[in-house]
Design an enzyme around this catalytic site. Structure first.
Site, short mmCIF file in Angstrom:
data_model
loop_
_atom_site.label_atom_id
_atom_site.label_comp_id
_atom_site.label_asym_id
_atom_site.label_seq_id
_atom_site.Cartn_x
_atom_site.Cartn_y
_atom_site.Cartn_z
N ASN A 119 49.39 -39.49 15.87
CA ASN A 119 50.03 -38.33 16.50
C ASN A 119 49.03 -37.36 17.15
O ASN A 119 49.31 -36.79 18.19
CB ASN A 119 50.95 -37.60 15.52
CG ASN A 119 50.22 -37.03 14.32
OD1 ASN A 119 49.28 -37.63 13.81
ND2 ASN A 119 50.65 -35.87 13.85
N GLY A 128 48.56 -39.22 7.38
CA GLY A 128 49.67 -40.12 7.68
C GLY A 128 50.87 -39.80 6.82
O GLY A 128 51.03 -38.68 6.32
N SER A 129 51.70 -40.79 6.61
CA SER A 129 52.94 -40.58 5.87
C SER A 129 52.68 -40.42 4.38
O SER A 129 51.69 -40.92 3.84
CB SER A 129 53.89 -41.77 6.09
OG SER A 129 53.42 -42.92 5.40
N THR A 130 53.58 -39.73 3.72
CA THR A 130 53.47 -39.55 2.27
C THR A 130 53.57 -40.89 1.56
O THR A 130 52.87 -41.14 0.57
CB THR A 130 54.57 -38.60 1.77
OG1 THR A 130 54.37 -37.32 2.39
CG2 THR A 130 54.53 -38.43 0.26
N GLY A 186 50.27 -42.55 1.91
CA GLY A 186 49.30 -41.75 1.16
C GLY A 186 49.35 -42.02 -0.32
O GLY A 186 48.30 -42.09 -0.99
N GLU A 237 46.27 -35.69 3.96
CA GLU A 237 47.09 -34.77 4.75
C GLU A 237 48.32 -35.57 5.14
O GLU A 237 48.24 -36.48 5.97
CB GLU A 237 46.30 -34.27 5.96
CG GLU A 237 46.88 -33.00 6.57
CD GLU A 237 48.04 -33.28 7.51
OE1 GLU A 237 49.21 -33.11 7.06
OE2 GLU A 237 47.79 -33.66 8.65
N CYS A 274 53.18 -32.92 11.84
CA CYS A 274 53.59 -32.63 10.45
C CYS A 274 53.78 -31.13 10.22
O CYS A 274 54.37 -30.75 9.21
CB CYS A 274 52.59 -33.22 9.46
SG CYS A 274 50.88 -32.91 9.87
N GLU A 292 41.13 -29.37 4.55
CA GLU A 292 40.22 -29.72 5.63
C GLU A 292 39.94 -28.47 6.46
O GLU A 292 40.61 -27.45 6.33
CB GLU A 292 40.84 -30.82 6.51
CG GLU A 292 41.07 -32.12 5.75
CD GLU A 292 41.66 -33.21 6.62
OE1 GLU A 292 40.91 -34.12 7.00
OE2 GLU A 292 42.86 -33.14 6.93
#
Length: 459
Positions: A137, A213-215, A218, A235, A269, A438
Site C-alpha cells: 500500500n 501488513g495484515s493482522t 502478523g 504494524e 491502515c 517506528e
C-alpha cells in the site's frame, strides 16, 4: 527454514490498466540463505566504520534518492496505481527518513549509571542482519521506515517487498550501491510471502523482523519469531475513528473527511473509515459530506488532477466489493469503467455499529457514518473494534480533546486534523494493530542491543 521451491518469475501489473509492466524473478529459500550470509559479512564492515562515515554515506543515499525522485515517483504510479502527487511525497519521505536517520548515527549513545564500587556504562550495539517485509500500500516509505534506522544503527538489511510492488525497492537498492554503501549491506529480495518471507522470518541469521501488513499474517510471523525468540516490530491493521462532536467546526470536519478515507484509495491502515458524528449535527454533516465525496476525481493516477487511483489488484477489488453488496444507503462517487481495478468512493449509512463494514478493515475507499449521543458513547464506539492504530477528534473544547484522547485506545491521534505519520514522531498501534513503535527519535534504538558493562574501581 522453508522447504525448497522451484524458481519462478512474478509479473508486475499496472493496476490502472492491468498491463504487465515488468517480470521479476522471485527469491527462493536458498536465495534468502545466501543473502543472509552476504549481509552478515557486509554488516561487519559497516559496523566497523566510524559513525561519521556511516552518516555521510546515508546522506549520500538520501541525495541519490532526491536526484531520482521523479523517476521513483513515476515507477510508483505504474506499479502501485498511486496518484503522482502522492508518489512524489512517498519518494521524498524516503529521502527525508534517510537524512533523519543519518542525524542519529552519532547520537546513538549509551548511559553512565551511578553504582557503588565502580563505573557502570551501557553500550548500544547493532543487532546484525534485519529483515524488513514491506507492504504494497505504501511500498517506498514503509520500506524506509525499517531500513533507514536499521542501517543507521549499524545493521545490514534484507528487504522483501510485496509481490505486487517490487520495482521501487529494487531501484532503491541500486541507488544505495551507487551512493557508496557497502555491497550486500542493503539487499532486496522480491518473492512470495510463503517462500521468501517465511525463509527470512525463520532464518537463524536474521536478528529482527519488521513487518507491515495484515493482522492475520502478523500473528503467523509472530508465532514463527517466537520459536527463536526473535525481535519483532509489527504494524498491522486499523479501523480508525473520526469523531465529530457537535461543538466542532462541522464545515471543516466535513470538508476534511473525504480524503481521510479516500487517500491512496482507502488502502491505508490509518484511514478514518469509521466516522462518528454527534446526533445534533449528524444530518448537517452528511449534507456537507456528500458533495465532497461525489466530487473526488478518480482516474488516471499519472494525471496531476487525479485525487484517487485504482485499488492494487483484482483480489483487493473483490474483497472491497464483498463489504458493499447491492445498494446500501449512503453516498457514492464515480470511478472509471473498463480495464483497471476501480471502485467508487463510498459512504455507508444506516447500518448497525457492529456490522462487518463498520468494524472490519475493508482496505478500500469505503467509510461508515454512525451517530453517537455523548462523549461516553463516542469513546465506546471508537473502541468497539479489535484495532487501535489511529483516529481523529473534532471539537473546539480543549478539555474534551484531552479527555477523549486519553480514553480512545489508539497509538496515533489527531485533534482537528487527520495527520497520523511524521517521520520525526513515534508511530504504532494498540491492541491488534501491532507491536512496537517506528519512526521518531527512538527509531534507531529499536535496532540495537543494550550491553551493560561494570568496571570495578576498588583496589
Amino acid at each position: 527454514m522453508s522447504g525448497a521451491y522451484e524458481p519462478y518469475e512474478h509479473q508486475v501489473l499496472n493496476p490502472a490498466t492491468e498491463e504487465v509492466i515488468a517480470t521479476v524473478p522471485a527469491a527462493t529459500a536458498a536465495d534468502v540463505d545466501a543473502a543472509v550470509a552476504r549481509a552478515a559479512r557486509a554488516q561487519a564492515t559497516w559496523a566497523a566504520l566510524a559513525p561519521a562515515d556511516r552518516a555521510r554515506l546515508l546522506r549520500r543515499f538520501a541525495t541519490a534518492v532526491d536526484e531520482h525522485l521523479e523517476e521513483l515517483a513515476q515507477l510508483e504510479v505504474r506499479e502501485a496505481g498511486h496518484t503522482i502527487g502522492n508518489a512524489r511525497w512517498e519518494a521524498g519521505n524516503v529521502r527525508d527518513l534517510l537524512d533523519y536517520a543519518a542525524g542519529g548515527v552519532e547520537r546513538l549513545t549509551g548511559r553512565q549509571i551511578p553504582v557503588a564500587g565502580g563505573l557502570d556504562i551501557t553500550i548500544l550495539e547493532p543487532l546484525g542482519v534485519v529483515g524488513v517485509i514491506a507492504p504494497w500500500n505504501f511500498p517506498m516509505p514503509i520500506a524506509a521506515w525499517g531500513t533507514a534506522p536499521a542501517l543507521a544503527a549499524g545493521n545490514a538489511v534484507i528487504l522483501k517487498p510485496a509481490e505486487t510492488t517490487p520495482l521501487t525497492a529494487l531501484r532503491l537498492a541500486e541507488l544505495a550501491l551507487a551512493a557508496g554503501l557497502p555491497e550486500h549491506l542493503f539487499q532486496v529480495l522480491p518473492g512470495a510471502g510463503a517462500v521468501a518471507g517465511d525463509a527470512l522470518v525463520e532464518h537463524p541469521g536474521v536478528a529482527k523482523i519488521v513487518f507491515t501488513g495484515s493482522t492475520r499474517v502478523g500473528k503467523q510471523i509472530m508465532a514463527k519469531c517466537a520459536q527463536r525468540v526473535k525481535r519483532l516490530t509489527l504494524e498491522l491493521g486499523g479501523k480508525s475513528a473520526n469523531i465529530v462532536f457537535a461543538d466542532a467546526d462541522v464545515e471543516a470536519a466535513a470538508a476534511a473527511a473525504p480524503m481521510s478515507f479516500l487517500d491512496n484509495s482507502g488502502q491505508d491502515c490509518c484511514a478514518r473509515t469509521r466516522i462518528l458524528v454527534q446526533r445534533p449535527v449528524y444530518d448537517r454533516f452528511l449534507e456537507l459530506l456528500a458533495p465532497g465525496v461525489e466530487s473526488v476525481v478518480v482516474g488516471d493516477p499519472a494525471d496531476e488532477k487525479t485525487q484517487m487511483g485504482p485499488l492494487i489488484s483484482r483480489t483487493q477489488l473483490e474483497r472491497v466489493r464483498a463489504y458493499v453488496p447491492g445498494e446500501l444507503p449512503g453516498i457514492r462517487g464515480t470511478a472509471p469503467e473498463g480495464p483497471g481495478f476501480w471502485f467508487a468512493p463510498t459512504v455507508v449509512t444506516g447500518v448497525a455499529p457492529d456490522a462487518p463494514v463498520a468494524v472490519e478493515e475493508v482496505f478500500g475507499p469505503v467509510a461508515v457514518v454512525l451517530p453517537f449521543d455523548d462523549e461516553a458513547d463516542a469513546v465506546r464506539l471508537a473502541n468497539a473494534t479489535e484495532y487501535g492504530l489511529s483516529g481523529s477528534i473534532w471539537t473546539r473544547d480543549v478539555g474534551r480533546a484531552l479527555r477523549v484522547s486519553g480514553a480512545v485506545a489508539a497509538g496515533n491521534l489527531s485533534v482537528n486534523s487527520h495527520s497520523s505519520v511524521r517521520y520525526w514522531t513515534p508511530f504504532g498501534g494498540y491492541k491488534q494493530s501491532g507491536l512496537g513503535r517506528e519512526l521518531g527519535p527512538d527509531a534507531l534504538a529499536a535496532f540495537t542491543e543494550t550491553k551493560n558493562v561494570f568496571i570495578s574501581t576498588e583496589a
